[in-house]
Design a protein around this motif. Structure first.
Motif, mmCIF file in Angstrom:
data_model
loop_
_atom_site.group_PDB
_atom_site.id
_atom_site.type_symbol
_atom_site.label_atom_id
_atom_site.label_comp_id
_atom_site.label_asym_id
_atom_site.label_seq_id
_atom_site.Cartn_x
_atom_site.Cartn_y
_atom_site.Cartn_z
ATOM 1 N N HIS A 15 130.739 106.582 30.100
ATOM 2 C CA HIS A 15 131.276 106.448 31.460
ATOM 3 C C HIS A 15 131.351 104.970 31.829
ATOM 4 C CE1 HIS A 15 128.497 109.999 31.204
ATOM 5 N NE2 HIS A 15 129.646 110.610 31.443
ATOM 6 N N THR A 43 135.222 108.920 28.717
ATOM 7 C CA THR A 43 135.589 109.936 29.710
ATOM 8 C C THR A 43 136.262 109.339 30.945
ATOM 9 O OG1 THR A 43 133.499 109.894 30.946
ATOM 10 C CG2 THR A 43 133.597 111.305 28.978
ATOM 11 N N ARG A 44 136.830 110.240 31.714
ATOM 12 C CA ARG A 44 137.430 109.902 33.006
ATOM 13 C C ARG A 44 137.169 111.079 33.949
ATOM 14 N NH1 ARG A 44 142.421 106.910 34.532
ATOM 15 N NH2 ARG A 44 143.110 107.677 36.571
ATOM 16 N N GLY A 45 136.792 110.769 35.180
ATOM 17 C CA GLY A 45 136.534 111.825 36.145
ATOM 18 C C GLY A 45 137.776 112.645 36.439
ATOM 19 N N GLN A 46 137.608 113.957 36.509
ATOM 20 C CA GLN A 46 138.727 114.869 36.756
ATOM 21 C C GLN A 46 138.461 115.666 38.037
ATOM 22 O OE1 GLN A 46 141.273 114.726 34.686
ATOM 23 N NE2 GLN A 46 140.355 113.661 32.939
ATOM 24 N N PHE A 50 135.672 115.087 40.750
ATOM 25 C CA PHE A 50 135.845 113.673 41.077
ATOM 26 C C PHE A 50 137.178 113.486 41.787
ATOM 27 C CE2 PHE A 50 133.238 114.027 37.299
ATOM 28 C CZ PHE A 50 132.178 113.154 37.542
ATOM 29 N N VAL A 55 137.842 107.848 41.306
ATOM 30 C CA VAL A 55 138.047 107.507 39.899
ATOM 31 C C VAL A 55 138.734 106.159 39.778
ATOM 32 C CG1 VAL A 55 139.285 108.133 37.790
ATOM 33 C CG2 VAL A 55 138.057 109.883 39.092
ATOM 34 N N ALA A 81 134.910 113.747 32.235
ATOM 35 C CA ALA A 81 133.551 113.289 32.511
ATOM 36 C C ALA A 81 132.686 114.467 32.928
ATOM 37 C CB ALA A 81 133.567 112.230 33.609
#
Length: 228
Positions: A15, A43-46, A50, A55, A81
């Motif tokens: 992260h 990862t990336r916040g979805q 999120f 993000v 994420a």
């Protein structure tokens, strides 16, 4: 020991901010010495967990922090994420292998297998698969860094414990690390929270004092290949 042998470096961060917490001082020191240091953000916040605004904020914060410590490039895999366990292992392994193959790092820095966050554990496992020494381009050394509020929150009596066997002097770059983390305004907490600047500095001072340095970052050496 000089860091000259570290060569090109790739840091795997599950992260945004993990790379700064774990090895921001080392990244800054390497960059100042002329090493190419790249980051792989897994990862990336979805949504809905999120918000898009949140993000984007943390990614902008990350870019500023990376520029501050001297990261050359960031490779974003954009996997979910806090949901990496839902990604097929083959997909995660292939995504990490693509970055490792592209960067061809001499040194690979990873989150620790014993971190409490499942994303950290899976990022470690996937990166180890990607770094299998099947040709002469495999990373010469693999290190695990420690991440406050992750590495020390699992259950050491029954899970892997972080027992460092390498310490890197960050006496001259600790302030740069603290400044970089401060750029993550959305993540900074007040003491005694572990993600507070005071705690980050305390850990660096403790790790340094363990080896008679003003400040240090601690690592576990997983593998080193000494080539001719």
């Amino acid at each position: 020991m000089s860091l000259e042998h570290f060569g090109r470096v790739l840091v795997v961060a599950p992260h945004p901010d993990d790379e700064i917490l774990g090895c921001g001082g080392t990244i800054a020191r390497l960059a100042q010495a002329g090493h190419e240091v790249e980051v792989c953000l897994v990862t990336r916040g979805q949504p809905p967990a999120f918000s898009p605004e949140g993000v984007e904020q943390v990614l902008c914060e990350m870019e500023r922090a990376h520029a501050h410590v001297g990261v050359l490039a960031c490779h974003r895999l954009d996997l979910p994420a806090a949901g990496l366990e839902m990604v097929p292992a083959a997909e995660l392994n292939a995504a990490l292998a693509k970055v490792v193959s592209q960067v061809r790092p001499d040194t690979l820095m990873l989150p620790f297998l014993g971190d409490i966050h499942r994303d950290h554990q899976l990022a470690f496992l996937g990166a180890m698969v990607a770094a299998r020494p099947r040709d002469n381009h495999a990373p010469s050394r693999i290190l695990c860094y420690e991440t406050l509020s992750e590495t020390n929150w699992y259950a050491p009596p029954v899970t892997p414990a972080f027992v460092p066997n390498m310490f890197i002097d960050i006496s001259q770059t600790l302030e740069t690390k603290l400044e970089a983390f401060a750029m993550f305004a959305s993540q900074v907490k007040s003491f005694p929270d572990e993600r507070s600047p005071r705690t980050i500095e305390c850990l660096a001072r403790l790790r340094g004092s363990c080896v008679h340095l003003e400040a240090a970052e601690a690592f576990m050496m997983i593998r080193e290949i000494v080539r001719s």
